[in-house]
Design a protein around this motif. Structure first.
Motif, PDB file in Angstrom:
ATOM      1  N   LYS A 188     -27.610 -15.812 121.985  1.00 57.44           N
ATOM      2  CA  LYS A 188     -28.356 -16.574 120.983  1.00 57.44           C
ATOM      3  C   LYS A 188     -29.696 -17.020 121.566  1.00 57.44           C
ATOM      4  CE  LYS A 188     -24.253 -18.389 118.633  1.00 57.44           C
ATOM      5  NZ  LYS A 188     -23.493 -19.618 118.285  1.00 57.44           N
ATOM      6  N   GLU A 220     -26.481  -4.925 114.536  1.00 56.34           N
ATOM      7  CA  GLU A 220     -26.759  -5.776 113.374  1.00 56.34           C
ATOM      8  C   GLU A 220     -28.202  -5.625 112.877  1.00 56.34           C
ATOM      9  OE1 GLU A 220     -24.404  -7.610 111.903  1.00 56.34           O
ATOM     10  OE2 GLU A 220     -22.906  -6.970 113.377  1.00 56.34           O
ATOM     11  N   GLY A 221     -28.739  -4.414 113.010  1.00 55.51           N
ATOM     12  CA  GLY A 221     -30.084  -4.162 112.519  1.00 55.51           C
ATOM     13  C   GLY A 221     -31.204  -4.567 113.466  1.00 55.51           C
ATOM     14  N   TYR A 222     -30.868  -5.043 114.658  1.00 57.76           N
ATOM     15  CA  TYR A 222     -31.880  -5.447 115.631  1.00 57.76           C
ATOM     16  C   TYR A 222     -31.818  -4.527 116.854  1.00 57.76           C
ATOM     17  CZ  TYR A 222     -32.089  -9.810 112.982  1.00 57.76           C
ATOM     18  OH  TYR A 222     -32.242 -10.733 111.980  1.00 57.76           O
ATOM     19  N   THR A 223     -32.985  -4.292 117.463  1.00 64.33           N
ATOM     20  CA  THR A 223     -33.068  -3.515 118.692  1.00 64.33           C
ATOM     21  C   THR A 223     -33.762  -4.355 119.753  1.00 64.33           C
ATOM     22  OG1 THR A 223     -33.147  -1.403 117.505  1.00 64.33           O
ATOM     23  CG2 THR A 223     -33.944  -1.415 119.782  1.00 64.33           C
ATOM     24  N   ASN A 224     -33.194  -4.352 120.971  1.00 64.20           N
ATOM     25  CA  ASN A 224     -33.746  -5.164 122.051  1.00 64.20           C
ATOM     26  C   ASN A 224     -33.489  -4.443 123.367  1.00 64.20           C
ATOM     27  OD1 ASN A 224     -34.763  -7.177 123.632  1.00 64.20           O
ATOM     28  ND2 ASN A 224     -33.255  -8.726 123.077  1.00 64.20           N
ATOM     29  N   THR A 229     -29.126  -1.434 120.012  1.00 66.27           N
ATOM     30  CA  THR A 229     -29.265  -1.778 118.597  1.00 66.27           C
ATOM     31  C   THR A 229     -27.947  -2.319 118.073  1.00 66.27           C
ATOM     32  OG1 THR A 229     -30.940  -0.068 118.246  1.00 66.27           O
ATOM     33  CG2 THR A 229     -29.803  -0.907 116.294  1.00 66.27           C
ATOM     34  N   ALA A 280     -35.551 -12.819 121.677  1.00 64.98           N
ATOM     35  CA  ALA A 280     -35.250 -11.520 122.276  1.00 64.98           C
ATOM     36  C   ALA A 280     -35.477 -11.562 123.785  1.00 64.98           C
ATOM     37  CB  ALA A 280     -36.118 -10.439 121.636  1.00 64.98           C
ATOM     38  N   THR A 292     -26.490  -7.403 127.378  1.00 64.86           N
ATOM     39  CA  THR A 292     -27.698  -7.200 126.592  1.00 64.86           C
ATOM     40  C   THR A 292     -28.067  -8.490 125.855  1.00 64.86           C
ATOM     41  OG1 THR A 292     -28.622  -6.080 124.634  1.00 64.86           O
ATOM     42  CG2 THR A 292     -26.239  -6.193 124.791  1.00 64.86           C
ATOM     43  N   ASN A 293     -29.341  -8.817 125.844  1.00 65.11           N
ATOM     44  CA  ASN A 293     -29.800 -10.045 125.191  1.00 65.11           C
ATOM     45  C   ASN A 293     -29.557 -10.040 123.687  1.00 65.11           C
ATOM     46  OD1 ASN A 293     -30.689 -10.778 127.703  1.00 65.11           O
ATOM     47  ND2 ASN A 293     -32.765 -11.343 127.056  1.00 65.11           N
ATOM     48  N   ILE A 294     -29.221  -8.889 123.166  1.00 59.59           N
ATOM     49  CA  ILE A 294     -28.964  -8.827 121.729  1.00 59.59           C
ATOM     50  C   ILE A 294     -27.722  -9.633 121.359  1.00 59.59           C
ATOM     51  CG2 ILE A 294     -27.444  -6.812 121.453  1.00 59.59           C
ATOM     52  CD1 ILE A 294     -29.691  -5.838 119.398  1.00 59.59           C
ATOM     53  N   TYR A 295     -26.845  -9.895 122.350  1.00 59.34           N
ATOM     54  CA  TYR A 295     -25.649 -10.698 122.114  1.00 59.34           C
ATOM     55  C   TYR A 295     -25.764 -12.113 122.687  1.00 59.34           C
ATOM     56  CZ  TYR A 295     -23.282  -6.553 120.378  1.00 59.34           C
ATOM     57  OH  TYR A 295     -22.921  -5.444 119.635  1.00 59.34           O
TER      58      TYR A 295
END
Length: 292
Positions: A280, A257-261, A255, A283, A275-278
Motif C-alpha cells: 500500500k 489489478e490493472g496496474y503495472t509497476n 502487472t 508506486a 513487488t511494490n504493486i502489493y
C-alpha cells in the motif's frame, strides 16, 4: 434393658449416618477434583496480570487482554481469522491431541499474541505465526536466552525454537511468570517461564508504526529470493501484513489489478523481495532509500 437397647440403637444409627455423610463428602470431593475446570474456575486459581513496573501502556493493555482469555481453549490455528479474535481450530496432523480442535473456539500461541496486541494498540499489528511475530518489524529490542528474564518487562514476547525457527511464543507478565496458549488439549494458562530446552530469547515490540513500515494488500501474496517473479518463492502472506522495507529498486515490471509497476522492496525480516504493486502506498515508496 429396653431403654439401653434403644439408646444403643440410636447411637449406632448416628454413627451410620455420620459414616454415610463422610463417605458422601469424599465422593463429592473426588468428583469435584475429576471434573473439568471451567474458564471461571481457572481464572480464580491462576494469578495473571501486570506483575512488574516499567512496561509501556500498550504492553500493559496487551497483558490484561491476554489474561482475560485464561481458561479459553488452545486450538491449533485458532485466532488467525480475517480479524483478530478466537476461531475454531484445525487438526494438526502431527498431534493426535488436536483431534477436537475443530470443535473448540480459541487461540493458538500466536493467535493469542495477535489478539492481545490488537486489543492494546488497535489494528492488526502482529499477524502471522510465532516465527513472524518474533521477527516482526515492530520489534524494538531483543534479548538472548542467556540473559534470562532479568531485563524483561510485562508484554515482552518469550520464544522457543531452534535453528532460527520459532515454534512457540508467550507473553511475559513479570516476576518470572507468563501467559500462553501452549498446546492442544489444554486451556490458556499463566505460569512460570520455562527458560530451559529450546528457549530462544525474547523481544520487545513497539506497536506504533515506525518509519519504513508499510502494509501489504491482497491474499496469497509471495515474496521472492530476487526482485523477479521468476525467482524462487520464499514466503506467502495469506492476507494484509505489516512489513518493514529496508530499500527498493527498479527491476522486473509486474502487472496486477490493472496496474503495472517495476519497483521491488527488500524485506529484511524475510530475507526476500516483494513487488511494490502489493504494498500500500505510492508506486515508489516515500521515504525508502534505493537499494545499492
Amino acid at each position: 434393658m429396653a431403654m439401653r437397647r434403644t439408646a444403643a440403637a440410636v447411637a449406632a444409627a448416628a454413627v451410620a449416618v455420620l459414616t454415610l455423610l463422610a463417605a458422601g463428602a469424599g465422593t463429592h470431593d473426588a468428583a469435584a477434583a475429576a471434573a473439568p475446570k471451567t474458564a471461571k474456575t481457572a481464572k480464580t486459581e491462576q494469578a495473571c496480570g501486570v506483575l512488574a513496573p516499567g512496561a509501556s501502556t500498550a504492553a500493559e493493555k496487551a497483558v490484561v487482554a491476554a489474561c482475560e482469555q485464561i481458561g479459553v481453549w488452545y486450538t491449533w490455528g485458532g485466532g488467525h481469522g480475517p480479524q483478530p479474535g478466537p476461531t475454531y481450530g484445525q487438526v494438526d496432523p502431527s498431534d493426535p491431541d488436536s483431534a477436537h480442535d475443530p470443535e473448540r473456539l480459541g487461540f493458538d500461541c500466536s493467535g493469542l499474541v495477535r489478539y492481545a496486541y490488537h486489543r492494546a494498540a488497535g489494528g492488526d499489528p502482529l499477524p502471522g505465526n510465532a516465527h513472524h511475530q518474533f521477527h516482526s518489524p515492530q520489534v524494538q529490542q531483543r534479548f538472548t536466552a542467556a540473559q534470562g528474564t532479568a531485563p524483561l518487562l510485562p508484554g515482552d514476547f518469550l520464544a522457543w525454537g531452534s535453528g532460527g525457527s520459532v515454534h512457540h511464543i508467550a507473553i511475559y507478565l513479570g516476576a518470572g511468570k507468563m501467559v500462553e496458549a501452549r498446546e492442544s488439549g489444554t486451556r490458556i494458562t499463566a505460569g512460570d517461564v520455562r527458560p530451559g530446552g529450546d528457549y530462544a530469547g525474547a523481544v520487545r515490540i513497539a506497536p506504533a508504526t515506525a518509519p519504513g513500515t508499510f502494509s501489504t494488500w491482497g491474499t496469497d501474496v509471495w515474496t521472492h529470493r530476487e526482485p523477479s517473479t521468476g525467482s524462487p518463492r520464499v514466503h506467502r502472506f495469506p492476507g494484509p501484513t505489516t512489513v518493514r522495507v529496508e530499500c527498493q529498486k527498479h527491476a522486473q515490471p509486474v502487472t496486477a489489478e490493472g496496474y503495472t509497476n517495476d519497483a521491488w522492496s527488500y524485506l529484511p525480516e524475510y530475507g526476500s523481495w516483494i513487488t511494490n504493486i502489493y504494498i500500500k502506498g505510492a508506486a515508489w515508496l516515500d521515504g525508502v532509500p534505493t537499494c545499492p
